[in-house]
Design an enzyme around this catalytic site. Sequence first.
Site, PDB file in Angstrom:
ATOM      1  N   GLU B  61       0.814  -1.226   0.000  1.00  0.00           N
ATOM      2  CA  GLU B  61       0.000   0.000   0.000  1.00  0.00           C
ATOM      3  C   GLU B  61       0.841   1.267   0.000  1.00  0.00           C
ATOM      4  OE1 GLU B  61      -0.732  -2.686   1.750  1.00  0.00           O
ATOM      5  OE2 GLU B  61      -2.727  -3.205   1.013  1.00  0.00           O
ATOM      6  N   HIS B 130     -11.159  -4.755   8.787  1.00  0.00           N
ATOM      7  CA  HIS B 130     -11.681  -4.687   7.412  1.00  0.00           C
ATOM      8  C   HIS B 130     -13.027  -3.975   7.354  1.00  0.00           C
ATOM      9  CE1 HIS B 130      -8.758  -7.931   6.840  1.00  0.00           C
ATOM     10  NE2 HIS B 130      -8.865  -7.754   5.548  1.00  0.00           N
TER      11      HIS B 130
HETATM   12  C1  TPP Z   1      -2.477  -4.760   4.103  1.00  0.00           C
HETATM   13  C2  TPP Z   1      -3.482  -5.606   3.411  1.00  0.00           C
HETATM   14  N1  TPP Z   1      -3.693  -5.440   2.076  1.00  0.00           N
HETATM   15  C3  TPP Z   1      -4.612  -6.188   1.434  1.00  0.00           C
HETATM   16  C4  TPP Z   1      -5.372  -7.124   2.109  1.00  0.00           C
HETATM   17  C5  TPP Z   1      -6.413  -7.981   1.384  1.00  0.00           C
HETATM   18  N2  TPP Z   1      -5.882  -9.371   1.321  1.00  0.00           N
HETATM   19  C6  TPP Z   1      -6.212 -10.285   2.256  1.00  0.00           C
HETATM   20  S1  TPP Z   1      -5.336 -11.728   2.043  1.00  0.00           S
HETATM   21  C7  TPP Z   1      -4.551 -11.113   0.679  1.00  0.00           C
HETATM   22  C8  TPP Z   1      -3.557 -11.957  -0.048  1.00  0.00           C
HETATM   23  C9  TPP Z   1      -2.431 -12.338   0.869  1.00  0.00           C
HETATM   24  O1  TPP Z   1      -1.519 -13.132   0.167  1.00  0.00           O
HETATM   25  P1  TPP Z   1      -0.446 -13.974   0.955  1.00  0.00           P
HETATM   26  O2  TPP Z   1       0.288 -13.086   1.897  1.00  0.00           O
HETATM   27  O3  TPP Z   1       0.365 -14.716  -0.049  1.00  0.00           O
HETATM   28  O4  TPP Z   1      -1.276 -14.989   1.853  1.00  0.00           O
HETATM   29  P2  TPP Z   1      -2.249 -16.158   1.311  1.00  0.00           P
HETATM   30  O5  TPP Z   1      -3.629 -15.576   1.251  1.00  0.00           O
HETATM   31  O6  TPP Z   1      -1.751 -16.582  -0.025  1.00  0.00           O
HETATM   32  O7  TPP Z   1      -2.150 -17.252   2.327  1.00  0.00           O
HETATM   33  C10 TPP Z   1      -4.946  -9.793   0.409  1.00  0.00           C
HETATM   34  C11 TPP Z   1      -4.426  -8.962  -0.705  1.00  0.00           C
HETATM   35  C12 TPP Z   1      -5.138  -7.257   3.503  1.00  0.00           C
HETATM   36  N3  TPP Z   1      -5.858  -8.118   4.241  1.00  0.00           N
HETATM   37  N4  TPP Z   1      -4.185  -6.508   4.109  1.00  0.00           N
END
Ligand code: TPP
Lengths: 329, 329, 343, 343
Positions: B61, B130
């Site tokens: 972000e 959220h």
């Molecule tokens: C700071 C932030 N940005 C965006 C989100 C929305 N979001 C939730 S999970 C996710 C993907 C996370 O990817 P990863 O770290 O690889 O974990 P995975 O879901 O693959 O286990 C996103 C973009 C969030 N929760 N927090």
Amino acid sequence: MTRELTYLEAIREAMQQKMREDSNVYLIGEDIAEYGGAFGVTVGMLEEFGRERIRNAPISEEAIIGVATGSAITGMRPVAEIMFSDFITIAMDQIANQAAKISYMFGGKARVPMVIRTAGGGGTGAAAQHSQSLEALVAHIPGLKVVMPSCPYDAKGLLISSINDDNPVIFIEHKMLYKNKKYIADVPEEMYEIPLGKGDIKKEGSDISIVATSYMVQKSLEAAEKLSLEKGIECEVIDIRTLRPLDIDIILGSIKKTGKLLCVEEAPVFGGFMGEVAAQVSEKGFDWLDAPVKRVAGRNCPVPYSLVLEQEMIPGIGRIEKAVLDLLG
Amino acid sequence: MTRELTYLEAIREAMQQKMREDSNVYLIGEDIAEYGGAFGVTVGMLEEFGRERIRNAPISEEAIIGVATGSAITGMRPVAEIMFSDFITIAMDQIANQAAKISYMFGGKARVPMVIRTAGGGGTGAAAQHSQSLEALVAHIPGLKVVMPSCPYDAKGLLISSINDDNPVIFIEHKMLYKNKKYIADVPEEMYEIPLGKGDIKKEGSDISIVATSYMVQKSLEAAEKLSLEKGIECEVIDIRTLRPLDIDIILGSIKKTGKLLCVEEAPVFGGFMGEVAAQVSEKGFDWLDAPVKRVAGRNCPVPYSLVLEQEMIPGIGRIEKAVLDLLG
Amino acid sequence: MKKDPKATKKLYINVDGYEMEDKFTGLNSNLKIEMLKKMYEIRHFENETEQFIIRGMIHGTCHLYTGEEATAVGAIYAIKSDDYITSTHRGHGHCIAKGADLNIMMAELLGKRTGYSKGKGGSMHIADVKSGNLGANGVVGGSIGIATGAALTCKMKKNGKIVVCFFGDGAANQGIFHSSINMASIWDLPVIYLCENNVYGMSTSIKEAFNIEKISDRKNAYGIEGLTIDGNNLVEVLNAVSYFADRCRAGKGPVLIESLTYRWSGHSKSDAQVYRTREEIKKWMEKDPIKRYREILIDGKILTEKDDRDLEKEVISKIQEASEFAKESPFPDPSEVEDDVYA
Amino acid sequence: MKKDPKATKKLYINVDGYEMEDKFTGLNSNLKIEMLKKMYEIRHFENETEQFIIRGMIHGTCHLYTGEEATAVGAIYAIKSDDYITSTHRGHGHCIAKGADLNIMMAELLGKRTGYSKGKGGSMHIADVKSGNLGANGVVGGSIGIATGAALTCKMKKNGKIVVCFFGDGAANQGIFHSSINMASIWDLPVIYLCENNVYGMSTSIKEAFNIEKISDRKNAYGIEGLTIDGNNLVEVLNAVSYFADRCRAGKGPVLIESLTYRWSGHSKSDAQVYRTREEIKKWMEKDPIKRYREILIDGKILTEKDDRDLEKEVISKIQEASEFAKESPFPDPSEVEDDVYA
Ligand SMILES: Cc1ncc(C[n+]2csc(CCOP(=O)(O)OP(=O)(O)O)c2C)c(N)n1
Ligand SMILES: Cc1ncc(C[n+]2csc(CCOP(=O)(O)OP(=O)(O)O)c2C)c(N)n1
Ligand SMILES: [Mg+2]
Ligand SMILES: [Mg+2]
């Protein structure tokens, strides 16, 4: 036993005494070791407590607050320093989404006893990114407590209470108060607490109530003195000391008496914390008010560099006096 | 020519039309390409505009806003998406210390024409990190404009104005409005602007004024309908639409007529934006008010997960109705 | 850069493992002398600034660039005049090298209406977008994302420009360093991340803040190129930045350059410098980038001792003019305080 | 971990260039079977959760851990029961492996007062500080600093504990990943940064978000150790984490482990999965960590096909109990909404 201390010395003494008493208390921040902090607050503490407890951190505000938070939920009582309050923005997720919400999100299963000390306010010619008063940003976040001392005595007592508190406390100091001889005052040697959430009447008066925070309490007192001497107007000057929790009763009590309220803060007026004070007073004190609640605050602009502009942006005695006279019209 | 669109479709159409017209407009954000954004706002845009202009970013972000800012001062007109408004905290330095202050710090020598779109509000069971309504944090920062549309027609016109504006605009959308069939409305096909800083009276009334933002405008209208039908009480419902600049005149004009004001917002009441509205009204409208200004807002806690608790935290029609009745005593 | 017609065949040198053309040797003499002049301008501008500070004529603080001149001048003369730079809280050097007007700069330091920011910004907030200077920044690391965004503009507009992003060793531990460089790497943005490693971030030494030998090794975390150079050797700075600037323009993505240098003065107005020794400062002052470059030009018969003295004299009087201009300029009017908040 | 007396001499294996002891072989059979049981618990807990989602009984979203079980179980069984972990939005697996009570977990998902957070947190905010689980986190990257701080506590209190910090590939591009790991490195904090690389961050593939082959190569930016392991092979996860856990306890500082795995379900409740192919999902499902581990135990005569079927049955009924408990539990009372905001 009391001695005269500066605001800065009072803050340092609170930390020293708590660190001697409780080995879980430690400091983390930028240039707080040999340098003693950008404003000299922690000078000498490295020598007394060593590197393990005076943790000189890289320039990483977000990690500093994240680390403080993680250590707090596992048994430490960190006192983190953010050199300028402008930079809490870099750690805002850790402050507002993590530290502030952990107790609630986990149903009370974790505690976050930590203090974030930071230097706020202008008047030093440091311009837009080193002079802000951002208390409104943190005061709005449930789970945080926000403290802004205006004098040495309060600074020591409030910091001790903040370190003893089991919640994250944002402790905002003012650069113009640190070393100013004008504000040296008697401070007890022993440890003492000033409860968070209790305001203080710094000067009694019956004509009008002035509510102020931090350095603006001193400015309000100076204006009050002048008005008393020159015009025989007696202002009651209230220092709320903690923005959250807010001692609304002390304000309402004063208005019952005076019927008039002037709110003074350094931050830009639009969306500032005094909006909350004005709103609560207008709702709960409606029947006692015989004049509109006025606010004297920073202009709606960033803090400018040039002295002439900075003095125009930040409220001074003149603007406070004028507002009082307008209200007493 | 108008057609019925959802709030989400109106937002998408504004971006599509601006992107067709101006090659400097581009989108940057997380999962906005194939996925079409967490809420589907940008679905189909990758196909029309391609990867260069629909820039699917890593989860960063702070860099997203920094990059948008740097591209804005050099000639682009970025529309950045922060998936949930809770995460503007991660980019807070770039938003509040950089984008917001560049024009001022550089004496007007640089412009920052950018929009930060983000989804705010609760009601989705997404809990404390959220579901927040953090508009008060940005509305207090000089240099930013803050927009919160409550319906499809406003959403399109305000987003087009925001993209055309030469200043950083925080455009906060509400998750509960995106696809809700209940709020589908006629939206002109052609491009049109709704000026930033102009409120809108969504329902005329003479008994009491209600000022609300975003989803709470809809809730206030529903409450107003009920009160009209069941009790013959006519509420005037004002949607300020942009928090900064604030159209205080439309509010004062209404109070002249009704003498009573209820402020409704979703954020926790303490330190919320409505404090500013209440403060300005209490000062400028003091002589017209015949009752205290009341606020109906979120409880002073993070947004809880469990439905029963979430519905208690976020204001509903019931609390709005009750507050109106209390004010009319 | 204008080439000297006499210099035809290319010379190659090796810098930290990279084979690169010695662009410097091919430059024409006027340009070589101009660079010395710029270094003098920076040195004497900072000396004058220090005087203003001592005389209490500067409201606020300043971070002097003295001792680091070769990095700003070498890097900025390696790129084109319409390329972009982003600067830092220690920005006077970058600003002057990028062609800022000394009068207008000095006026800003004194908070005058005739300054770059009409007195609203001061030392830490000077920008000159027209000359490609996207601004100093009071937030450590704050300009890294902005530089990356400017590079995105260059790529999207295909305008052939590149960006040089100056920042300090201290900034390399901020989160935005990481997220921005990663983004530039995956998008092949034309930006040179130029880390001015001057051994300290305020009082904190690199030994204390890092657990790696070379900050430039962080290039491996993003799959980009990079190296460490002698930031007090203008020739090396110019050659290395030229080499990577060509690479950026060719669309090969960002690079990370670590430029080793040292700040002679305290961190800012108030600094007792308890964290470093006189010996260390002395050792570094012997590596004076101006002295070293001047000798190269004199040995190369590009200017004489006398030319050099005249050049420095000329610069000193220029600086005097600048401070006269600044002193005589009017302060802004309080009524202007809310101007420029919005475009 | 209790050692099997019969297994005396140490066996060594090589994982991604590191010579390490094969701790797994020495473990006693009960523990080996317990790990299989935990994997079943996670698998069936998630299946049940999915059912609740489909039946609309979950207010809000959930991120299922299905397919990644070996990473959570292998890593958590490699550390001591009083060591700490921090978890993510995809946290059910870590929570169960760390010994959470299934009834209380399921009750939280249904928003009941009997849940871990009294219904205030839900799927993304389950913590069990007593069992060393410092909590899931809804902010991608949000727990990396917290884990680092917990490790600082371990160091300052000299309590011999370490921290395992779970986070996804997507989190590795957040600024706090960078500033936290650097801080842990310069202060030698006992924390294992365990990056669960499941190929995607929501819809964004690692190919799109990174310009490097191995996320574990970022260790070089901080001067720490680290490697990439097969996250679907419980034995390899357990051995690698055990090896580095000893290192951390010995005061040798943090490490970065990249665990290669894959999420079988969509990112969350609502995900059309247009960003990946059926073939890719199928390819990964063939690497089912449970199937692979079960075969190891059966080949090793540590349990029979029948034992295995009984074990899974037992788990399934335990999950049934948990959902019964959750369904029958009361919702919180609206009057509790402002409780627990402050300690
Ligand atoms: C700071 C932030 N940005 C965006 C989100 C929305 N979001 C939730 S999970 C996710 C993907 C996370 O990817 P990863 O770290 O690889 O974990 P995975 O879901 O693959 O286990 C996103 C973009 C969030 N929760 N927090
Ligand atoms: C985010 C932030 N944190 C702290 C500061 C205070 N500060 C100003 S300059 C500085 C040191 C910066 O070090 P470096 O990046 O190496 O630049 P240098 O001063 O050495 O040129 C610090 C800590 C700041 N301006 N911004
Ligand atoms: Mg430095
Ligand atoms: Mg992932």
